[in-house]
Design a protein around this motif. Sequence first.
Motif, short mmCIF file in Angstrom:
data_model
loop_
_atom_site.label_atom_id
_atom_site.label_comp_id
_atom_site.label_asym_id
_atom_site.label_seq_id
_atom_site.Cartn_x
_atom_site.Cartn_y
_atom_site.Cartn_z
N GLN A 11 0.84 -1.68 -0.07
CA GLN A 11 0.25 -0.24 -0.38
C GLN A 11 0.91 0.98 -0.22
O GLN A 11 0.70 2.35 -0.93
N SER A 12 1.93 0.98 1.01
CA SER A 12 2.88 2.77 0.71
C SER A 12 3.28 2.84 -0.77
O SER A 12 4.05 3.91 -0.96
N CYS A 13 3.74 1.12 -1.62
CA CYS A 13 4.36 1.59 -1.91
C CYS A 13 4.11 1.58 -3.36
O CYS A 13 4.02 1.14 -4.79
N GLN A 14 2.67 1.32 -3.92
CA GLN A 14 1.46 1.68 -4.87
C GLN A 14 2.05 2.38 -5.53
O GLN A 14 2.14 1.70 -6.77
N VAL A 15 2.20 3.78 -5.60
CA VAL A 15 2.80 4.48 -6.66
C VAL A 15 3.87 3.95 -7.61
O VAL A 15 3.65 3.77 -8.67
N GLY A 16 5.45 3.91 -6.71
CA GLY A 16 6.46 3.28 -7.87
C GLY A 16 5.62 2.15 -7.94
O GLY A 16 6.29 1.93 -9.31
N LEU A 17 4.89 0.96 -7.64
CA LEU A 17 5.08 -0.68 -8.14
C LEU A 17 3.90 0.43 -9.61
O LEU A 17 4.77 -0.65 -10.27
N THR A 22 4.28 0.13 -15.74
CA THR A 22 3.75 0.42 -16.45
C THR A 22 5.40 0.36 -17.47
O THR A 22 5.16 0.77 -18.66
N LEU A 23 6.11 0.58 -17.04
CA LEU A 23 7.29 0.62 -17.34
C LEU A 23 8.08 -0.70 -18.00
O LEU A 23 8.00 -0.80 -19.58
N PHE A 24 7.68 -1.81 -16.71
CA PHE A 24 7.86 -3.08 -17.57
C PHE A 24 6.64 -3.91 -19.33
O PHE A 24 7.01 -3.95 -19.68
N GLN A 25 5.73 -3.08 -19.18
CA GLN A 25 4.24 -3.37 -19.73
C GLN A 25 5.30 -2.87 -21.53
O GLN A 25 4.88 -2.94 -21.79
N HIS A 97 14.08 6.76 -21.65
CA HIS A 97 12.98 7.47 -21.58
C HIS A 97 13.41 8.32 -23.69
O HIS A 97 12.45 9.31 -23.51
N ALA A 98 14.45 7.81 -24.06
CA ALA A 98 14.54 8.40 -25.46
C ALA A 98 13.16 7.75 -26.33
O ALA A 98 12.95 8.09 -26.87
N LEU A 99 12.85 6.29 -25.86
CA LEU A 99 12.19 5.35 -26.86
C LEU A 99 10.77 5.54 -26.18
O LEU A 99 9.80 5.58 -27.06
N ILE A 100 10.62 5.64 -24.69
CA ILE A 100 9.05 4.63 -24.32
C ILE A 100 8.59 6.41 -24.03
O ILE A 100 7.44 7.01 -24.69
N ALA A 101 9.06 7.95 -24.39
CA ALA A 101 8.86 9.24 -24.76
C ALA A 101 7.77 8.79 -25.98
O ALA A 101 7.46 9.94 -26.38
N GLU A 102 8.23 8.22 -27.12
CA GLU A 102 7.44 7.94 -28.36
C GLU A 102 5.91 7.37 -28.21
O GLU A 102 6.14 6.79 -27.36
N ALA A 103 5.03 8.06 -28.90
CA ALA A 103 3.74 7.90 -28.64
C ALA A 103 3.34 6.68 -29.42
O ALA A 103 2.67 6.13 -28.56
N ASP A 104 4.37 6.02 -30.09
CA ASP A 104 4.14 4.92 -30.81
C ASP A 104 5.03 3.87 -30.94
O ASP A 104 6.84 3.64 -31.02
N PRO A 105 5.09 2.96 -29.93
CA PRO A 105 5.78 1.87 -30.05
C PRO A 105 6.88 1.03 -31.01
O PRO A 105 7.74 0.78 -30.55
#
Length: 119
Positions: A11-17, A22-25, A97-105
């Motif tokens: 619960q206390s780590c919910q935001v980070g988890l 999302t990063l891994f997805q 950050h350079a690739l994930i910033a792209e709108a299209d994977p």
Amino acid sequence: MSGDAEDYSPQSCQVGLKQLATLFQDAAAILDAAVRAEANVEAPIVCLPQTLDLRSSSRPGSRHFGFSPGDTQNPEPYFYVCSGVAKNSQRTLVKAHALIAEADPAAAAAKLKTLANAT
């Protein structure tokens, strides 16, 4: 009874988890698109438990795509293209950050494919 249960409770780590999930997805989607762009095949993405790297599975000795949440040499998350056999393998890195910033994977995967062709 040091109170660690409160500091490290889900619960206390919910935001980070959620951010980590999302990063891994996003990373898995980019790797999947890179593999499809490279070989026009579907390859499973595996998670290496020792490092938490995501990696496209491939036959031994062939090039594969990967994602690392960071390590001692590169603390920022990054994608990589790896070619060659394990001991003589060469990695080409791109900061996440350079690739994930792209709108299209798929567009991001095309950048990985360009790197793969350069190695």
